[in-house]
Design a protein around this motif. Sequence first.
Motif, PDB file in Angstrom:
ATOM      1  N   ARG A 197      45.589  20.675  40.683  1.00  0.00           N
ATOM      2  CA  ARG A 197      46.423  21.875  40.626  1.00  0.00           C
ATOM      3  C   ARG A 197      47.550  21.712  39.607  1.00  0.00           C
ATOM      4  N   SER A 198      47.916  22.826  38.981  1.00  0.00           N
ATOM      5  CA  SER A 198      49.078  22.829  38.092  1.00  0.00           C
ATOM      6  C   SER A 198      50.348  22.936  38.926  1.00  0.00           C
ATOM      7  N   TYR A 199      51.467  22.519  38.332  1.00  0.00           N
ATOM      8  CA  TYR A 199      52.748  22.546  39.037  1.00  0.00           C
ATOM      9  C   TYR A 199      53.838  22.889  38.038  1.00  0.00           C
ATOM     10  N   LYS A 200      54.634  23.889  38.371  1.00  0.00           N
ATOM     11  CA  LYS A 200      55.748  24.302  37.525  1.00  0.00           C
ATOM     12  C   LYS A 200      57.027  24.299  38.347  1.00  0.00           C
ATOM     13  N   PRO A 201      58.142  23.862  37.733  1.00  0.00           N
ATOM     14  CA  PRO A 201      58.282  23.314  36.379  1.00  0.00           C
ATOM     15  C   PRO A 201      57.655  21.930  36.251  1.00  0.00           C
ATOM     16  N   ARG A 202      57.755  21.350  35.074  1.00  0.00           N
ATOM     17  CA  ARG A 202      57.075  20.095  34.779  1.00  0.00           C
ATOM     18  C   ARG A 202      57.497  18.985  35.741  1.00  0.00           C
ATOM     19  N   ILE A 203      56.504  18.208  36.178  1.00  0.00           N
ATOM     20  CA  ILE A 203      56.738  17.122  37.130  1.00  0.00           C
ATOM     21  C   ILE A 203      57.179  15.864  36.390  1.00  0.00           C
ATOM     22  N   ASN A 204      58.190  15.201  36.924  1.00  0.00           N
ATOM     23  CA  ASN A 204      58.603  13.902  36.400  1.00  0.00           C
ATOM     24  C   ASN A 204      58.095  12.744  37.249  1.00  0.00           C
ATOM     25  N   ASN A 205      58.069  12.952  38.568  1.00  0.00           N
ATOM     26  CA  ASN A 205      57.685  11.854  39.453  1.00  0.00           C
ATOM     27  C   ASN A 205      57.423  12.410  40.845  1.00  0.00           C
ATOM     28  N   ALA A 206      56.843  11.577  41.701  1.00  0.00           N
ATOM     29  CA  ALA A 206      56.619  11.947  43.101  1.00  0.00           C
ATOM     30  C   ALA A 206      56.641  10.687  43.944  1.00  0.00           C
ATOM     31  N   ILE A 207      57.061  10.839  45.195  1.00  0.00           N
ATOM     32  CA  ILE A 207      57.110   9.697  46.103  1.00  0.00           C
ATOM     33  C   ILE A 207      56.938  10.194  47.529  1.00  0.00           C
ATOM     34  N   LEU A 208      56.326   9.368  48.358  1.00  0.00           N
ATOM     35  CA  LEU A 208      56.141   9.695  49.764  1.00  0.00           C
ATOM     36  C   LEU A 208      57.267   9.066  50.571  1.00  0.00           C
ATOM     37  N   PHE A 209      58.036   9.896  51.287  1.00  0.00           N
ATOM     38  CA  PHE A 209      59.080   9.415  52.188  1.00  0.00           C
ATOM     39  C   PHE A 209      58.502   9.340  53.591  1.00  0.00           C
ATOM     40  N   GLY A 210      58.600   8.154  54.201  1.00  0.00           N
ATOM     41  CA  GLY A 210      58.019   8.001  55.526  1.00  0.00           C
ATOM     42  C   GLY A 210      56.515   8.157  55.449  1.00  0.00           C
ATOM     43  N   THR A 211      55.963   8.935  56.376  1.00  0.00           N
ATOM     44  CA  THR A 211      54.509   9.125  56.403  1.00  0.00           C
ATOM     45  C   THR A 211      54.079  10.535  56.049  1.00  0.00           C
ATOM     46  N   ASN A 212      55.024  11.492  56.009  1.00  0.00           N
ATOM     47  CA  ASN A 212      54.564  12.872  55.835  1.00  0.00           C
ATOM     48  C   ASN A 212      55.482  13.762  55.003  1.00  0.00           C
ATOM     49  N   ILE A 213      56.433  13.187  54.275  1.00  0.00           N
ATOM     50  CA  ILE A 213      57.295  13.992  53.407  1.00  0.00           C
ATOM     51  C   ILE A 213      57.037  13.588  51.954  1.00  0.00           C
ATOM     52  N   LEU A 214      56.458  14.510  51.194  1.00  0.00           N
ATOM     53  CA  LEU A 214      56.204  14.278  49.778  1.00  0.00           C
ATOM     54  C   LEU A 214      57.340  14.895  48.973  1.00  0.00           C
ATOM     55  N   VAL A 215      57.982  14.082  48.139  1.00  0.00           N
ATOM     56  CA  VAL A 215      59.067  14.553  47.281  1.00  0.00           C
ATOM     57  C   VAL A 215      58.561  14.587  45.843  1.00  0.00           C
ATOM     58  N   ILE A 216      58.621  15.761  45.229  1.00  0.00           N
ATOM     59  CA  ILE A 216      58.206  15.931  43.837  1.00  0.00           C
ATOM     60  C   ILE A 216      59.446  16.176  42.995  1.00  0.00           C
ATOM     61  N   LYS A 217      59.652  15.315  42.006  1.00  0.00           N
ATOM     62  CA  LYS A 217      60.839  15.389  41.144  1.00  0.00           C
ATOM     63  C   LYS A 217      60.498  16.119  39.857  1.00  0.00           C
ATOM     64  N   THR A 218      61.238  17.183  39.582  1.00  0.00           N
ATOM     65  CA  THR A 218      61.156  17.872  38.304  1.00  0.00           C
ATOM     66  C   THR A 218      62.408  17.520  37.503  1.00  0.00           C
ATOM     67  N   LEU A 219      62.583  18.149  36.359  1.00  0.00           N
ATOM     68  CA  LEU A 219      63.737  17.830  35.521  1.00  0.00           C
ATOM     69  C   LEU A 219      65.047  18.104  36.242  1.00  0.00           C
ATOM     70  N   ASP A 220      65.092  19.195  37.009  1.00  0.00           N
ATOM     71  CA  ASP A 220      66.357  19.623  37.608  1.00  0.00           C
ATOM     72  C   ASP A 220      66.418  19.497  39.123  1.00  0.00           C
ATOM     73  N   ASN A 221      65.269  19.350  39.787  1.00  0.00           N
ATOM     74  CA  ASN A 221      65.267  19.404  41.244  1.00  0.00           C
ATOM     75  C   ASN A 221      64.358  18.345  41.849  1.00  0.00           C
ATOM     76  N   ALA A 222      64.565  18.117  43.143  1.00  0.00           N
ATOM     77  CA  ALA A 222      63.656  17.314  43.952  1.00  0.00           C
ATOM     78  C   ALA A 222      63.163  18.212  45.079  1.00  0.00           C
ATOM     79  N   ASN A 223      61.873  18.518  45.085  1.00  0.00           N
ATOM     80  CA  ASN A 223      61.290  19.440  46.052  1.00  0.00           C
ATOM     81  C   ASN A 223      60.544  18.664  47.126  1.00  0.00           C
ATOM     82  N   CYS A 224      60.814  18.977  48.390  1.00  0.00           N
ATOM     83  CA  CYS A 224      60.233  18.250  49.517  1.00  0.00           C
ATOM     84  C   CYS A 224      59.169  19.093  50.207  1.00  0.00           C
ATOM     85  N   TYR A 225      58.051  18.442  50.552  1.00  0.00           N
ATOM     86  CA  TYR A 225      56.941  19.117  51.221  1.00  0.00           C
ATOM     87  C   TYR A 225      56.484  18.263  52.395  1.00  0.00           C
TER      88      TYR A 225
END
Length: 227
Positions: A197-225
């Motif tokens: 899948r595509s993702y906007k804005p551009r992704i810089n990095n991603a990391i899994l916090f704990g077992t079920n929180i995915l954090v996706i880092k863009t240029l300006d924000n950190a989005n949690c899922y």
Amino acid sequence: MMKKTVHQIFRRNGNLSWEYDPIPDMCWSSILNSFIIITGKNGVFLMNENLTSLECIQTIEKKQWLSCTCSDSNLFLTTNESGSNIFQYNFLLSFHFMKQWKSSQSCNSDEFIYNIAYNNETLALIIKNRTNNKNRIELRSSSVFDPFWSITFNAAYCLTSWKNRVCVLKYNEWLVIDYGNSRLFHVSKDGQVKANRSYKPRINNAILFGTNILVIKTLDNANCYRI
């Protein structure tokens, strides 16, 4: 280890002041309760969770490090060079050198290892071939480096290919970041692409916090899922 004082680390306004060269990668060790920070020229550092103490790890030689990851007892480092090497250090033994995988065991002589991630006695590698410009993710044993599987993915050409990264997910699955195309590849534990899948804005990095929180880092924000 050489220890920096709090005043050397922080400016007067309390923000972190980094006096060394740029940081290509860092990882968190729950055993050490510290961040492990690598640099291209000034070595490898430990920083505590409060960001108040910085130590240069003297037992690790200064190389052009590019990526890092750790298990419960070992730190794995990759070098920023064609035919990248992988070094293993045991941090329970004061970062004692354990092993080195050289080209062509680590990768071919015309290839770079741009990112490395540990999970459950395996190492996931993002590898770029400079001859054919193909990118792939490989899964290998973290102890004997035997390969389990490999997948080629079409990443866009960019000057910062090292931003193509891999992140561990639940159930021993993986998330591959194609920085140039700003796309995410969901890879199963047996090496099958489950989603792309595509993702906007551009992704810089991603990391899994704990077992079920995915954090996706863009240029300006950190989005949690929640996953």
